[in-house]
Design a protein around this motif. Structure first.
Motif, PDB file in Angstrom:
ATOM      1  N   UNK A  40       0.858  -1.230   0.008  1.00 34.75           N
ATOM      2  CA  UNK A  40       0.011  -0.060  -0.122  1.00 34.75           C
ATOM      3  C   UNK A  40       0.802   1.056  -0.024  1.00 34.75           C
ATOM      4  N   UNK A  41       1.913   1.328   0.648  1.00 33.18           N
ATOM      5  CA  UNK A  41       2.824   2.490   0.909  1.00 33.18           C
ATOM      6  C   UNK A  41       3.652   2.631  -0.657  1.00 33.18           C
ATOM      7  N   UNK A  42       4.127   1.454  -0.963  1.00 32.37           N
ATOM      8  CA  UNK A  42       4.653   1.488  -2.484  1.00 32.37           C
ATOM      9  C   UNK A  42       3.512   2.081  -3.394  1.00 32.37           C
ATOM     10  N   UNK A  43       2.214   1.942  -3.486  1.00 35.22           N
ATOM     11  CA  UNK A  43       1.175   2.220  -4.438  1.00 35.22           C
ATOM     12  C   UNK A  43       1.089   3.582  -4.452  1.00 35.22           C
ATOM     13  N   UNK A  51       2.297  11.634 -10.107  1.00 39.97           N
ATOM     14  CA  UNK A  51       1.297  12.876  -9.989  1.00 39.97           C
ATOM     15  C   UNK A  51       2.206  14.174  -9.991  1.00 39.97           C
ATOM     16  N   UNK A  52       3.521  13.998  -9.327  1.00 44.09           N
ATOM     17  CA  UNK A  52       4.274  15.299  -9.193  1.00 44.09           C
ATOM     18  C   UNK A  52       5.070  15.419 -10.684  1.00 44.09           C
ATOM     19  N   UNK A 154      -6.365  17.194 -13.784  1.00 44.17           N
ATOM     20  CA  UNK A 154      -7.052  16.184 -13.345  1.00 44.17           C
ATOM     21  C   UNK A 154      -7.082  14.744 -14.162  1.00 44.17           C
ATOM     22  N   UNK A 155      -6.951  14.867 -15.533  1.00 42.83           N
ATOM     23  CA  UNK A 155      -6.539  13.731 -16.180  1.00 42.83           C
ATOM     24  C   UNK A 155      -4.974  13.153 -15.830  1.00 42.83           C
ATOM     25  N   UNK A 156      -4.245  13.834 -15.400  1.00 44.39           N
ATOM     26  CA  UNK A 156      -3.010  13.466 -15.171  1.00 44.39           C
ATOM     27  C   UNK A 156      -3.168  12.762 -13.571  1.00 44.39           C
ATOM     28  N   UNK A 157      -3.671  13.272 -12.802  1.00 46.94           N
ATOM     29  CA  UNK A 157      -3.894  12.822 -11.709  1.00 46.94           C
ATOM     30  C   UNK A 157      -4.738  11.290 -11.606  1.00 46.94           C
ATOM     31  N   UNK A 158      -5.524  11.326 -12.533  1.00 51.07           N
ATOM     32  CA  UNK A 158      -6.353   9.926 -12.745  1.00 51.07           C
ATOM     33  C   UNK A 158      -5.226   8.852 -13.156  1.00 51.07           C
ATOM     34  N   UNK A 159      -4.516   9.263 -13.992  1.00 51.01           N
ATOM     35  CA  UNK A 159      -3.427   8.342 -14.598  1.00 51.01           C
ATOM     36  C   UNK A 159      -2.738   8.020 -13.656  1.00 51.01           C
ATOM     37  N   UNK A 160      -2.097   8.823 -12.723  1.00 46.72           N
ATOM     38  CA  UNK A 160      -1.119   8.620 -11.736  1.00 46.72           C
ATOM     39  C   UNK A 160      -1.966   7.689 -10.589  1.00 46.72           C
ATOM     40  N   UNK A 161      -3.204   7.804 -10.511  1.00 46.55           N
ATOM     41  CA  UNK A 161      -3.806   6.766  -9.653  1.00 46.55           C
ATOM     42  C   UNK A 161      -4.104   5.443 -10.141  1.00 46.55           C
ATOM     43  N   UNK A 162      -4.071   5.552 -11.370  1.00 46.31           N
ATOM     44  CA  UNK A 162      -4.179   4.126 -12.161  1.00 46.31           C
ATOM     45  C   UNK A 162      -2.826   3.518 -12.037  1.00 46.31           C
ATOM     46  N   UNK A 163      -1.780   4.262 -12.112  1.00 45.11           N
ATOM     47  CA  UNK A 163      -0.492   3.451 -12.015  1.00 45.11           C
ATOM     48  C   UNK A 163      -0.205   2.996 -10.364  1.00 45.11           C
ATOM     49  N   UNK A 164      -0.593   3.727  -9.460  1.00 43.98           N
ATOM     50  CA  UNK A 164      -0.602   3.227  -8.202  1.00 43.98           C
ATOM     51  C   UNK A 164      -1.288   2.037  -7.923  1.00 43.98           C
TER      52      UNK A 164
END
Length: 221
Positions: A40-43, A51-52, A154-164
């Motif tokens: 979970x921490x790694x994700x 995201x950054x 917002x789209x970039x944050x969604x993509x970052x969430x998918x990677x996690x």
């Protein structure tokens, strides 16, 4: 094209380029030495890192263009070329995912902590690469309003969430996906990426031609 449509198109390009199914199978051998309690921490760490990078690229895209003296049209065309180079091998089934997964396993120490592999190799190069940066900057070059920039963020944050999420799935499943599943996912992603790359190329080259004709006095703004 509206701001929302452009943001959705960028998200689809990022997801297709990232190829979640292939990414999960590439993460699995790397995560074998990591304690299950650290998944979970790694994700979360991968989400924050991606995201950054993505949001930072979007926000400094315009100043970077001005600093380098590049036009939005040229950058859009360049992003299309970079995306096309990455998409065609996927579409034709000529990827090196198996090789990268096997070599990636060698990068993980016998008992690794999640921090030791977060930046390299998970974030770079398995998650974020040159083509990803080119796509982000290319789409940023096509918006000039705050609402458009916000939609891309917002789209970039969604993509970052998918990677996690993919890292978490890879850690909890701990098994390789079938070769056939990976092949089908890669080819679908390749088709989608090729279409998006063609859109970026057409848009970029069209605007370059208009700018050139305008500079020659053939057309007027």
């Amino acid at each position: 094209m509206s701001d929302v449509d452009l943001a959705v198109l960028m998200l689809l390009a990022l997801i297709g380029l990232y190829s979640p199914v292939a990414a999960v199978s590439s993460y699995i051998p790397l995560l074998q030495p990591v304690d299950a309690r650290q998944y979970q921490r790694l994700a979360v760490g991968l989400f924050l890192t991606v995201a950054a990078v993505a949001v930072g690229t979007i926000l400094v895209g315009e100043p970077l263009l001005e600093l380098l003296g590049l036009s939005a049209a040229a950058l859009s065309a360049t992003a299309g070329i970079a995306l096309m180079i990455a998409a065609v091998p996927l579409m034709l089934g000529r990827t090196d995912d198996h090789a990268s997964a096997s070599t990636g396993a060698a990068l993980a120490p016998p008992s690794a902590s999640w921090r030791s592999m977060l930046f390299m190799p998970l974030a770079f190069p398995l998650t974020v690469g040159g083509a990803t940066i080119a796509v982000l900057v290319g789409f940023r070059a096509q918006v000039d309003r705050v609402s458009g920039i916000l939609a891309l963020v917002i789209a970039a944050l969604v993509h970052a969430a998918i990677t996690g999420g993919c890292v978490y799935v890879a850690g909890t499943t701990r098994r390789r996906l079938s070769d056939r599943t990976r092949m089908v996912a890669d080819r679908v992603a390749g088709l989608l990426l090729t279409a998006i790359a063609a859109t970026l190329l057409a848009s970029g080259f069209t605007r370059l031609a208009v700018d050139a004709l305008t500079a020659l006095g053939v057309l007027r703004r």
